[in-house]
Design a protein around this motif. Structure first.
Motif, mmCIF file in Angstrom:
data_model
loop_
_atom_site.group_PDB
_atom_site.id
_atom_site.type_symbol
_atom_site.label_atom_id
_atom_site.label_comp_id
_atom_site.label_asym_id
_atom_site.label_seq_id
_atom_site.Cartn_x
_atom_site.Cartn_y
_atom_site.Cartn_z
ATOM 1 N N SER A 268 0.866 -0.933 0.264
ATOM 2 C CA SER A 268 -0.071 0.252 0.143
ATOM 3 C C SER A 268 1.068 1.028 0.005
ATOM 4 O O SER A 268 0.862 2.143 -0.801
ATOM 5 C CB SER A 268 -1.072 -0.375 0.908
ATOM 6 N N TYR A 269 1.964 0.853 0.443
ATOM 7 C CA TYR A 269 3.133 2.445 0.513
ATOM 8 C C TYR A 269 3.383 2.428 -0.596
ATOM 9 O O TYR A 269 3.808 3.678 -0.944
ATOM 10 C CB TYR A 269 4.358 2.062 2.124
ATOM 11 N N VAL A 270 3.856 1.389 -1.070
ATOM 12 C CA VAL A 270 5.131 1.464 -2.714
ATOM 13 C C VAL A 270 3.842 2.398 -3.575
ATOM 14 O O VAL A 270 3.944 3.059 -4.849
ATOM 15 C CB VAL A 270 5.457 0.112 -2.838
ATOM 16 N N TYR A 271 2.419 2.034 -4.067
ATOM 17 C CA TYR A 271 1.661 1.915 -4.853
ATOM 18 C C TYR A 271 1.119 4.269 -4.259
ATOM 19 O O TYR A 271 0.821 4.089 -5.186
ATOM 20 C CB TYR A 271 0.568 1.589 -4.779
ATOM 21 N N GLU A 272 1.002 3.888 -3.070
ATOM 22 C CA GLU A 272 1.160 5.400 -2.337
ATOM 23 C C GLU A 272 2.305 5.870 -3.687
ATOM 24 O O GLU A 272 2.195 7.072 -4.481
ATOM 25 C CB GLU A 272 1.105 5.829 -1.202
ATOM 26 N N LYS A 279 -5.114 0.997 -6.026
ATOM 27 C CA LYS A 279 -4.479 -0.190 -5.697
ATOM 28 C C LYS A 279 -3.271 -0.283 -4.246
ATOM 29 O O LYS A 279 -3.370 -1.083 -3.471
ATOM 30 C CB LYS A 279 -2.971 -0.849 -6.673
ATOM 31 N N ALA A 280 -3.144 1.341 -3.804
ATOM 32 C CA ALA A 280 -2.433 0.915 -2.700
ATOM 33 C C ALA A 280 -3.865 1.735 -1.506
ATOM 34 O O ALA A 280 -3.306 0.588 -0.570
ATOM 35 C CB ALA A 280 -2.330 3.139 -2.658
ATOM 36 N N ASN A 281 -5.063 2.199 -2.187
ATOM 37 C CA ASN A 281 -6.119 2.253 -1.003
ATOM 38 C C ASN A 281 -6.854 0.415 -0.995
ATOM 39 O O ASN A 281 -7.282 0.144 0.305
ATOM 40 C CB ASN A 281 -7.467 2.930 -1.647
ATOM 41 N N ALA A 282 -6.985 -1.064 -2.014
ATOM 42 C CA ALA A 282 -6.887 -1.689 -1.855
ATOM 43 C C ALA A 282 -6.469 -2.771 -1.107
ATOM 44 O O ALA A 282 -6.380 -4.099 -0.569
ATOM 45 C CB ALA A 282 -7.094 -2.502 -4.148
ATOM 46 N N TYR A 283 -4.671 -2.643 -0.989
ATOM 47 C CA TYR A 283 -3.693 -3.208 -0.463
ATOM 48 C C TYR A 283 -3.568 -3.183 0.985
ATOM 49 O O TYR A 283 -3.891 -3.666 2.002
ATOM 50 C CB TYR A 283 -2.867 -3.342 -1.218
ATOM 51 N N LEU A 284 -4.175 -1.121 1.209
ATOM 52 C CA LEU A 284 -4.846 -0.763 2.479
ATOM 53 C C LEU A 284 -5.714 -1.449 3.474
ATOM 54 O O LEU A 284 -5.635 -1.820 4.392
ATOM 55 C CB LEU A 284 -4.932 0.499 2.557
ATOM 56 N N ASN A 285 -6.752 -1.856 2.511
ATOM 57 C CA ASN A 285 -8.210 -2.417 2.804
ATOM 58 C C ASN A 285 -7.344 -3.990 3.042
ATOM 59 O O ASN A 285 -8.447 -4.925 4.230
ATOM 60 C CB ASN A 285 -8.983 -2.358 1.242
ATOM 61 N N LYS A 286 -6.768 -4.255 2.451
ATOM 62 C CA LYS A 286 -6.439 -6.051 2.224
ATOM 63 C C LYS A 286 -5.466 -6.099 4.237
ATOM 64 O O LYS A 286 -5.738 -7.456 4.256
ATOM 65 C CB LYS A 286 -5.354 -6.527 1.619
ATOM 66 N N TYR A 287 -5.140 -5.147 4.345
ATOM 67 C CA TYR A 287 -4.080 -5.308 5.613
ATOM 68 C C TYR A 287 -5.126 -4.641 6.375
ATOM 69 O O TYR A 287 -4.910 -5.851 8.174
ATOM 70 C CB TYR A 287 -3.125 -3.639 5.302
ATOM 71 N N ILE A 288 -6.068 -4.045 6.894
ATOM 72 C CA ILE A 288 -7.127 -3.716 7.157
ATOM 73 C C ILE A 288 -8.127 -4.697 7.603
ATOM 74 O O ILE A 288 -8.543 -5.370 8.849
ATOM 75 C CB ILE A 288 -8.018 -3.053 6.839
ATOM 76 N N ASP A 289 -8.672 -5.905 6.606
ATOM 77 C CA ASP A 289 -9.050 -7.008 7.137
ATOM 78 C C ASP A 289 -8.608 -7.376 7.450
ATOM 79 O O ASP A 289 -8.948 -8.552 8.452
ATOM 80 C CB ASP A 289 -9.256 -7.123 5.774
ATOM 81 N N ASN A 290 -7.165 -8.088 7.149
ATOM 82 C CA ASN A 290 -6.012 -9.315 7.535
ATOM 83 C C ASN A 290 -6.102 -8.684 8.998
ATOM 84 O O ASN A 290 -5.856 -9.691 9.778
ATOM 85 C CB ASN A 290 -4.987 -9.400 6.763
ATOM 86 N N THR A 291 -5.511 -7.163 9.150
ATOM 87 C CA THR A 291 -5.585 -7.441 10.501
ATOM 88 C C THR A 291 -6.604 -7.252 11.581
ATOM 89 O O THR A 291 -6.058 -8.065 12.530
ATOM 90 C CB THR A 291 -4.897 -5.215 11.037
ATOM 91 N N GLU A 292 -7.743 -7.635 11.303
ATOM 92 C CA GLU A 292 -9.254 -7.030 11.602
ATOM 93 C C GLU A 292 -9.134 -9.157 12.105
ATOM 94 O O GLU A 292 -9.563 -9.203 13.426
ATOM 95 C CB GLU A 292 -10.268 -6.862 11.288
ATOM 96 N N ALA A 293 -9.119 -9.763 11.219
ATOM 97 C CA ALA A 293 -8.832 -11.330 11.895
ATOM 98 C C ALA A 293 -7.615 -11.638 12.458
ATOM 99 O O ALA A 293 -8.234 -12.568 13.040
ATOM 100 C CB ALA A 293 -8.515 -11.530 9.740
#
Length: 584
Positions: A268-272, A279-293
């Motif tokens: 997310s940081y790379v795409y930013e 893509k940055a937002n997509a991977y950030l959301n994946k990160y959030i979902d992953n962190t929540e899980a």
């Protein structure tokens, strides 16, 4: 993000060496399925069996695995308690290799609870113990824990010292994985000191050994650090993107782990930076979902661990009771063995003394019988001598002396009737008869003194002293009894010859100039003391060399129910006490 990447390097490096110490068994099977309770039961059964078999090496390993369960449940206090108890066994049985492993785990527990001073102390003890056993791998394992602590605390001099020692050991005889750890330490160190070019060189070497070890986790850790290098140092976002995507591609089924979450955040940081905000937002959301899980999994895991702890604590007392029963049984068996050995030794000693006492009693009985026989022989001999004295004296006095007197009278009658027939043969015959008569009279008096027969013991002893006195030796007689007292004739004769023998010994051996004989009577006992001022003798060294005369005297006095006491020392004279009972 930078801190996250560095943390991966340090944590992994510290855990790898411990993995080499583990073996695959049923404990791993249960732990991989989060069945800590079953793992604990399995370890307890194994520990009990090993304790009974006195296999303390394996017992220490099982107890270390038990401590791992509590470390896994983050109950470090319980883990440290088990490790210290196990350390006592290892020290007592001199299991130095196990001792080093236990000390390392104790250090890790203290490090996890942020007790850094204690952690360093026990890690260094582990290092020293491993070094004494010439175990380089174990030594490097302890050093890895020290490197991690000093690197995190920015004590870079100490961190550099330990990372150098770890790599030296790995280069000498380490595996590819151990070499990977050694070089990754250098890479992490130079990333921390911002010496990026040197860090990149070590990252490349680390990547080589990670690939050679075929360990995917090691490989992805190294790739993540290299991507960090391109992202933060070179600003080569395309290169960093490619590496992060390569990491995700290497584990397509891993969508819920901390390392995957970090990779999502980094992408997310790379795409930013590349201004690809979609893509940055997509991977950030994946990160959030992953962190929540991950958070939900962590909560579930903590709840599960709490429940497991509760169940473990409930059965822990049962395990402790069983273990204590085993220890008590072993102690009781040892105590019974010691008691049996002590009783056996005591009985053996008792039997020995009883046997010796029986032998001594038999020996003393035999000695008493021999002494009694000897005494009876001596008494019989003396009695026979006294009887013969009386008999010979009677024969000489009543028969032979009378015959000689008669022969002398006949010669005198013949001489009266033949006065004119004087003959020298007749005169010579009369002289021979007279001489024979005198000798027989003297012999008779020697056998039994006439004074003893006529006047008694006291007068005979005084006469004996007067006869034996001369210019060289004086015998003084002292009588404390009335002069006209008489005793049984046999008693008087026995006592007379006892004293006569003692006076004869003084004349022969004492070299004395004076001797004293005293006689006293008290009720039914007679006391005779004989003393001289001669050279004396040592009664201790001469007791076994006594002459037959002194032996006869002692035997005679004992037969008369009396006692004799001889006091003498060299050059101090001799004093003899005699006490006998008077005859009825």
């Amino acid at each position: 993000m930078k801190n996250s990447i560095l943390l991966v390097v340090f944590l992994y490096s510290s855990l790898f060496w411990s993995q080499n110490q583990k073996s695959s068994d049923s404990t791993d099977y249960y732990l991989n399925r989060h069945q800590e309770l079953n793992a604990l039961r399995y370890l307890q059964r194994e520990s009990e069996s090993l304790y009974r078999d006195q296999n303390y090496t394996e017992l220490c390993q099982k107890r270390i695995r038990k401590a791992h369960i509590y470390i896994r449940l983050k109950d470090y206090s319980k883990a440290i308690d088990i490790l210290f108890n196990t350390l006592q066994i290892a020290e007592k049985k001199q299991l130095h290799l196990q001792e080093a492993i236990i000390l390392k785990h104790i250090g890790v527990c203290f490090e996890q609870t942020k007790n850094i001073k204690q952690a360093v102390y026990y890690l260094r003890k582990s290092e020293k113990c491993a070094y004494s056993q010439e175990n380089d791998s174990l030594s490097a394992w302890a050093q890895q824990g020290l490197f991690k602590i000093f690197a995190e605390k920015n004590n870079l001099d100490s961190a550099r010292f330990y990372m150098k020692r770890i790599l030296d050991i790995a280069k000498n005889n380490g595996t590819n994985q151990q070499k990977y750890v050694g070089f990754s330490n250098y890479a992490a160190y130079y990333l921390k000191t911002k010496e990026y070019d040197r860090a990149k060189q070590y990252l490349d070497t680390t990547l080589f050994y990670a690939e050679a070890s075929k360990n995917l986790e090691s490989l992805n850790n190294t790739r993540s650090n290299i991507a960090y290098y391109y992202l933060q140092v070179k600003k080569d976002y395309q290169k960093a993107e490619a590496i992060f995507l390569q990491i995700l591609a290497s584990k397509p089924n891993d969508t819920i782990s901390l390392s995957t979450a970090d990779t999502y955040l980094n992408l997310s940081y790379v795409y930013e930076k590349m201004q690809d905000y979609k893509k940055a937002n997509a991977y950030l959301n994946k990160y959030i979902d992953n962190t929540e899980a991950l958070f939900n999994e962590r909560v579930s895991s903590e709840l599960r661990d709490t429940e497991t702890k509760y169940k473990i604590y409930k059965i822990e007392d049962t395990y402790k009771t069983k273990e204590q029963l085993l220890k008590d049984k072993e102690a009781r068996n040892k105590k019974l063995l010691y008691i049996f050995i002590t009783l056996f030794a005591f009985c053996s000693i008792l039997f020995y003394f009883f046997y010796q006492n029986m032998r001594l009693k038999q020996k003393n009985k035999l000695k008493d019988v021999n002494n009694k026989i000897q005494q009876n022989i001596i008494n019989a001999t003396i009695d026979g001598q006294e009887f013969e004295r009386k008999r010979l004296a009677g024969i000489l006095h009543d028969s032979i002396s009378a015959l000689l007197s008669s022969a002398s009278l006949h010669l005198m009658a013949y001489e009266t009737n033949h006065v004119n027939e004087a003959s020298p043969e007749l005169t010579k015959t009369k002289a021979i008869i007279k001489e024979a008569h005198d000798k027989i009279r003297d012999l008779s008096h020697t056998l039994i003194p006439p004074v003893l027969e006529k006047l008694g013991l006291l007068a005979a002893l005084q006469d004996l002293c007067e006869k034996n006195s001369n210019t060289l030796m004086q015998f003084e007689f002292t009588n404390h009894i009335a002069k006209d007292v008489r005793y049984n004739s046999d008693f008087e004769m026995k006592m007379y010859f006892i004293v006569a023998e003692l006076l004869n010994n003084i004349i022969k051996h004492s070299q004395a100039s004076k001797a004293y004989i005293s006689v006293e009577q008290s009720q039914n006992q007679l006391f005779i003391n004989v003393e001289d001022n001669g050279v004396g003798f040592d009664t201790k060294t001469t007791e076994h060399k006594e002459g037959f005369g002194l032996t006869q005297i002692k035997a005679r006095i004992r037969s008369m129910h009396g006692s004799i006491n001889i006091n003498s020392k060299s050059n101090t004279g001799t004093l003899i006490y005699i006490k006998v009972e008077l005859p009825d």
